[in-house]
Design a protein around this motif. Sequence first.
Motif, short mmCIF file in Angstrom:
data_model
loop_
_atom_site.label_atom_id
_atom_site.label_comp_id
_atom_site.label_asym_id
_atom_site.label_seq_id
_atom_site.Cartn_x
_atom_site.Cartn_y
_atom_site.Cartn_z
N MET A 130 10.61 -10.88 3.00
CA MET A 130 10.19 -11.53 4.24
C MET A 130 9.72 -12.94 3.90
O MET A 130 8.93 -13.16 2.99
N SER A 131 10.18 -13.88 4.68
CA SER A 131 9.81 -15.27 4.49
C SER A 131 8.63 -15.62 5.40
O SER A 131 8.65 -15.32 6.59
N VAL A 132 7.60 -16.23 4.82
CA VAL A 132 6.45 -16.69 5.60
C VAL A 132 6.18 -18.15 5.27
O VAL A 132 6.54 -18.63 4.21
N ASN A 133 5.53 -18.83 6.18
CA ASN A 133 5.17 -20.23 6.00
C ASN A 133 3.65 -20.32 5.99
O ASN A 133 3.01 -20.32 7.04
N ARG A 134 3.07 -20.41 4.80
CA ARG A 134 1.61 -20.44 4.69
C ARG A 134 1.03 -21.70 5.31
O ARG A 134 -0.12 -21.70 5.76
N ARG A 135 1.80 -22.77 5.39
CA ARG A 135 1.31 -24.00 6.04
C ARG A 135 1.10 -23.79 7.54
O ARG A 135 0.34 -24.52 8.16
N ARG A 136 1.80 -22.82 8.10
CA ARG A 136 1.60 -22.48 9.51
C ARG A 136 0.60 -21.35 9.67
O ARG A 136 0.41 -20.82 10.76
N GLY A 137 -0.02 -20.94 8.57
CA GLY A 137 -1.02 -19.88 8.62
C GLY A 137 -0.45 -18.49 8.56
O GLY A 137 -1.13 -17.53 8.90
N GLU A 138 0.81 -18.37 8.12
CA GLU A 138 1.44 -17.06 8.04
C GLU A 138 1.22 -16.44 6.67
O GLU A 138 1.07 -17.13 5.66
N MET A 139 1.23 -15.12 6.64
CA MET A 139 1.19 -14.38 5.39
C MET A 139 1.96 -13.08 5.57
O MET A 139 2.22 -12.65 6.69
N ALA A 140 2.33 -12.49 4.45
CA ALA A 140 3.05 -11.21 4.48
C ALA A 140 2.09 -10.11 4.06
O ALA A 140 1.19 -10.31 3.25
N ALA A 141 2.31 -8.93 4.62
CA ALA A 141 1.51 -7.76 4.25
C ALA A 141 2.41 -6.53 4.31
O ALA A 141 3.34 -6.47 5.13
N ARG A 142 2.10 -5.58 3.47
CA ARG A 142 2.83 -4.31 3.49
C ARG A 142 1.86 -3.23 3.96
O ARG A 142 0.85 -2.96 3.32
N LEU A 143 2.16 -2.67 5.11
CA LEU A 143 1.33 -1.62 5.72
C LEU A 143 2.23 -0.44 6.06
O LEU A 143 3.31 -0.63 6.63
N ASP A 144 1.78 0.74 5.72
CA ASP A 144 2.58 1.95 5.95
C ASP A 144 3.97 1.83 5.36
O ASP A 144 4.95 2.34 5.93
N GLY A 145 4.10 1.13 4.23
CA GLY A 145 5.39 0.99 3.57
C GLY A 145 6.36 0.04 4.25
O GLY A 145 7.53 -0.02 3.91
N ARG A 146 5.86 -0.73 5.21
CA ARG A 146 6.71 -1.66 5.96
C ARG A 146 6.15 -3.07 5.80
O ARG A 146 4.93 -3.27 5.76
N ASP A 147 7.05 -4.07 5.72
CA ASP A 147 6.63 -5.46 5.60
C ASP A 147 6.36 -6.06 6.97
O ASP A 147 7.14 -5.85 7.91
N TYR A 148 5.26 -6.79 7.06
CA TYR A 148 4.85 -7.44 8.30
C TYR A 148 4.51 -8.90 8.03
O TYR A 148 4.07 -9.25 6.95
N ARG A 149 4.67 -9.72 9.06
CA ARG A 149 4.18 -11.11 9.05
C ARG A 149 2.91 -11.11 9.89
O ARG A 149 2.88 -10.57 11.00
N LEU A 150 1.87 -11.74 9.37
CA LEU A 150 0.61 -11.89 10.10
C LEU A 150 0.33 -13.37 10.28
O LEU A 150 0.61 -14.17 9.39
N ALA B 127 -9.51 -5.19 2.92
CA ALA B 127 -10.45 -6.31 2.79
C ALA B 127 -9.77 -7.52 2.16
O ALA B 127 -9.97 -8.66 2.61
N ARG B 128 -8.93 -7.31 1.14
CA ARG B 128 -8.18 -8.42 0.54
C ARG B 128 -7.23 -9.05 1.54
O ARG B 128 -7.10 -10.28 1.61
N LEU B 129 -6.56 -8.20 2.34
CA LEU B 129 -5.64 -8.69 3.35
C LEU B 129 -6.37 -9.58 4.36
O LEU B 129 -5.91 -10.67 4.69
N VAL B 130 -7.53 -9.14 4.84
CA VAL B 130 -8.32 -9.91 5.80
C VAL B 130 -8.77 -11.23 5.16
O VAL B 130 -8.67 -12.29 5.79
N ALA B 131 -9.25 -11.17 3.93
CA ALA B 131 -9.71 -12.39 3.25
C ALA B 131 -8.57 -13.40 3.12
O ALA B 131 -8.76 -14.59 3.36
N GLU B 132 -7.38 -12.93 2.77
CA GLU B 132 -6.24 -13.83 2.63
C GLU B 132 -5.83 -14.41 3.98
O GLU B 132 -5.56 -15.61 4.10
N LEU B 133 -5.82 -13.58 5.02
CA LEU B 133 -5.45 -14.06 6.36
C LEU B 133 -6.44 -15.12 6.84
O LEU B 133 -6.03 -16.16 7.38
N LEU B 134 -7.72 -14.89 6.63
CA LEU B 134 -8.72 -15.88 7.03
C LEU B 134 -8.59 -17.16 6.21
O LEU B 134 -8.76 -18.26 6.74
#
Length: 113
Positions: free
Chosen positions: A1-21, A90-97
């Motif tokens: 999955m491609s994300v653009n961190r400059r736009r505030g995007e990040m990737a996460a894997r939840l329930d074995g599925r990739d998501y963009r946040l 907690a790591r996911l939230v910290a990275e998203l913030l």
Amino acid sequence: MSVNRRRGEMAARLDGRDYRLCLTLGALAELEAAFAAENLNQLVERFGTGRLSARDMSAIIAAGLRGGGHEVSENEVRDMHCEGGAAGFARLVAELLAVTFGAEAGGETATRP
């Protein structure tokens, strides 16, 4: 999955599925309402304490998922699994913030929005 961190995007894997946040303006407005914050600075101050409840984290992750284009409720987020369990969330939230507000939201000094 491609994300653009400059736009505030990040990737996460939840329930074995990739998501963009992404905490879009709409997602941030949701969080202002959920946390009874009058503005973004109040959100940054609250998040910067590093003392977030599980309910806080599920609200942040749900808003980020919706901002990333996924239709998901807070209740659905509460049932999801993340590698590392609660510490992984907690790591996911910290990275998203951090990608949204800079290092300050993770408890370090940075410029406010």
